[in-house]
Design a protein around this motif. Structure first.
Motif, PDB file in Angstrom:
ATOM      1  N   PRO A 104       3.249   0.575   7.837  1.00 49.19           N
ATOM      2  CA  PRO A 104       2.109   0.585   8.765  1.00 49.19           C
ATOM      3  C   PRO A 104       0.760   0.811   8.064  1.00 49.19           C
ATOM      4  O   PRO A 104      -0.286   0.524   8.652  1.00 49.19           O
ATOM      5  CB  PRO A 104       2.407   1.770   9.692  1.00 49.19           C
ATOM      6  N   TYR A 105       0.752   1.319   6.824  1.00 45.26           N
ATOM      7  CA  TYR A 105      -0.511   1.708   6.184  1.00 45.26           C
ATOM      8  C   TYR A 105      -1.281   0.488   5.650  1.00 45.26           C
ATOM      9  O   TYR A 105      -2.314   0.095   6.183  1.00 45.26           O
ATOM     10  CB  TYR A 105      -0.188   2.706   5.065  1.00 45.26           C
ATOM     11  N   HIS A 106      -0.755  -0.169   4.592  1.00 46.28           N
ATOM     12  CA  HIS A 106      -1.449  -1.343   4.042  1.00 46.28           C
ATOM     13  C   HIS A 106      -0.603  -2.615   4.132  1.00 46.28           C
ATOM     14  O   HIS A 106      -0.899  -3.607   3.496  1.00 46.28           O
ATOM     15  CB  HIS A 106      -1.838  -1.120   2.591  1.00 46.28           C
ATOM     16  N   SER A 107       0.523  -2.488   4.881  1.00 43.49           N
ATOM     17  CA  SER A 107       1.357  -3.656   5.207  1.00 43.49           C
ATOM     18  C   SER A 107       2.172  -4.248   4.056  1.00 43.49           C
ATOM     19  O   SER A 107       2.482  -5.430   4.078  1.00 43.49           O
ATOM     20  CB  SER A 107       0.512  -4.771   5.858  1.00 43.49           C
ATOM     21  N   TRP A 108       2.509  -3.499   3.060  1.00 46.63           N
ATOM     22  CA  TRP A 108       3.523  -3.995   2.148  1.00 46.63           C
ATOM     23  C   TRP A 108       4.813  -4.122   2.979  1.00 46.63           C
ATOM     24  O   TRP A 108       5.072  -3.276   3.847  1.00 46.63           O
ATOM     25  CB  TRP A 108       3.777  -3.014   0.984  1.00 46.63           C
ATOM     26  N   SER A 109       5.610  -5.135   2.644  1.00 43.70           N
ATOM     27  CA  SER A 109       6.849  -5.273   3.420  1.00 43.70           C
ATOM     28  C   SER A 109       8.054  -5.412   2.488  1.00 43.70           C
ATOM     29  O   SER A 109       7.939  -5.928   1.368  1.00 43.70           O
ATOM     30  CB  SER A 109       6.758  -6.454   4.380  1.00 43.70           C
ATOM     31  N   TYR A 110       9.169  -4.904   2.986  1.00 40.31           N
ATOM     32  CA  TYR A 110      10.404  -4.848   2.191  1.00 40.31           C
ATOM     33  C   TYR A 110      11.518  -5.529   2.967  1.00 40.31           C
ATOM     34  O   TYR A 110      11.645  -5.354   4.182  1.00 40.31           O
ATOM     35  CB  TYR A 110      10.808  -3.393   1.923  1.00 40.31           C
ATOM     36  N   THR A 111      12.369  -6.274   2.248  1.00 39.04           N
ATOM     37  CA  THR A 111      13.518  -6.913   2.896  1.00 39.04           C
ATOM     38  C   THR A 111      14.580  -5.849   3.184  1.00 39.04           C
ATOM     39  O   THR A 111      14.507  -4.722   2.681  1.00 39.04           O
ATOM     40  CB  THR A 111      14.106  -8.003   1.971  1.00 39.04           C
TER      41      THR A 111
END
Ligand code: FES
Ligand code: FE
Length: 452
Positions: A104-111
């Motif tokens: 939610p912070y800077h929108s890095w995303s993980y599979t």
């Protein structure tokens, strides 16, 4: 660095003396998080909570949030719930299904297999610097799916789970195997979570086999809250233990069990006379188990703690409970209630009602226990109280062995299981090797494969 000398001086499990400081001291508590919860195998959840690819269940290991997750290919993982950028929780839901964990912070995303996939403005801000492959979610060192229950450890040197469990496997099997003796096949029908103002060890210790505290449950024993709920039937459970010989079993790795051995004929005891369908189900399970397991079916599980913070009820009620530490004087209890996946719906419903009557924050038996733990914690924090150790001398040296159950067995109520728990606890707190933490018996156990 081991325990401070002031605590060492009032800590002697072999003589049955345990320092109160270990239940209230913030320094000891921090050491437990660093030395014990980062090494021991911890119960994280159950596969039935994440049946489909993309399913996740937020859990805990020690104080830290972890994600139990089934990836796209169906593999189960346990990740630290903390973004590799600035540490924000990447999963803020208790459970659900997703294709990506987006921070939610800077929108890095993980599979769902933990790989860093999306980094906003990657080309402009990070190209040539950030190597995505190096910044996956942090995954536990070892994870095992043992008969549906998921366990994990942060220590790559930890022995495999069955070595860690040693002879206590027999008792965990009784929690996870079907009531009719088939291996595995359990499912979680509900999880209750609540916070109680007590040290986590008081709860873990109670389930090791503190049968001495039975007077605490006098009120529920008088009114009767057993599974069959037959009018006029007193007690907390039904009659299956009526003719059994109770045993208390301690293991050098710190696990402890209160179990019972049925008489040779191991006859089914009728308990559900008001409901012929339920009666028939339990009779069938009893006879099938006897046919499958032979004499071993005489071992009838009761309560246990698998070191350090997972407790179980094996029969009625049936489930696993993790005592998650919050602070020296606060614990979050997570109780996972189990049934056979293929049990008839009316049996599941009957058990669900019974479990709620018995356990959890509104359960009448567990309320009695919690009252003891929180008052014991509260009355031990004072400056004067902390100077005086607790007494664990009950049935000192009164133990032997038994043909049915491995471990140090007592046929009388004993605090040996608790003494064993604190011996193992001391080994971790003194940075002991795995051999010291588990004791020789586990390393010689037939399941042992990869100990240090
Ligand atoms: Fe997760 Fe920045 S903290 S993207
Ligand atoms: Fe109790």
């Amino acid at each position: 660095m081991g325990l401070p000398p002031s605590i060492q001086a009032t800590m002697n499990p072999d003589k049955g003396v345990i320092s109160r400081e270990i239940f209230v001291d913030p320094g000891v508590y921090q050491d437990e998080l660093k030395k014990l919860f980062t090494r021991a195998w911890l119960f994280v959840g159950h596969e039935s909570l994440i049946p489909k690819p993309g399913d996740f269940y937020a859990s805990r290991m020690g104080e830290e949030s972890v994600i139990l997750c089934r990836d796209k290919k169906g593999e189960i993982h346990v990740f630290l719930n903390s973004c590799r950028h600035r540490g924000m929780k990447v999963c803020r839901y208790d459970q659900g299904n997703t294709s990506l964990f987006t921070c939610p912070y800077h929108s890095w995303s993980y599979t769902t297999d933990g790989k860093l996939q999306g980094v906003p403005l990657y080309r402009t801000l990070y190209e040539g610097q950030l190597e995505r492959g190096d910044w996956s979610l942090i995954e536990v060192a070892k994870m095992v799916n043992y008969k549906g229950a998921i366990w994990a450890t942060w220590d790559p040197q930890a022995p495999d789970f069955l070595t860690y469990l040693g002879g206590a496997k027999l008792h965990l099997d009784q929690v996870l195997d079907c009531r009719d003796g088939r291996e595995g096949g359990s499912e979680v029908i509900g999880v209750q979570k609540w916070v109680l103002p007590a040290n986590w060890k008081l709860a873990a210790e109670n389930f090791l086999g503190d049968t001495y505290h039975n007077p605490s449950h006098r009120s529920v024993d008088l009114i009767g809250i057993g599974p069959s709920a037959v009018a006029g039937k007193k007690g907390r459970r039904d009659d299956e233990m009526e003719n059994a010989k109770h045993v208390w079993v301690s293991f050098p790795a710190g696990h402890g069990v209160h179990s019972a051995i049925q008489p040779e004929n191991n006859e089914y005891i009728e308990s559900y006379k008001n409901d012929p369908i339920i009666e028939e189900y339990f009779r069938h399970c009893h006879n099938e188990r006897k046919r499958r397991l032979g004499d071993q079916a005489r071992v009838t599980g009761f309560t246990a703690t698998y070191f350090p913070n997972t407790s179980s009820h094996a029969r009625q009620p049936r489930g696993l409970c993790a005592w998650h530490p919050h602070s020296p004087t606060s614990t979050e209890a997570w109780r996972f209630f189990l049934v056979d996946k293929d049990a008839p719906e009316n049996v599941k419903d009957m058990l669900r009602r019974y479990y709620m009557r018995y356990s959890g924050p509104a359960g009448m038996t567990e309320q009695d226990d919690m009252e003891n733990w929180l008052y014991a914690t509260n009355a031990s924090v004072g400056t004067i109280a902390r100077r005086y150790p607790f007494n664990y001398q009950q049935s000192l040296h009164a133990h032997s062995s038994n043909e049915f159950v491995p471990g140090t067995v007592s046929t009388q109520i004993t605090e040996e299981n608790a003494r064993g728990f604190y011996r193992a606890w001391g080994a971790y707190m003194n940075d002991g090797s795995w051999s010291e933490c588990l004791g020789e018996d586990n390393l010689k156990h037939p399941h042992a494969t990869a100990a240090e």
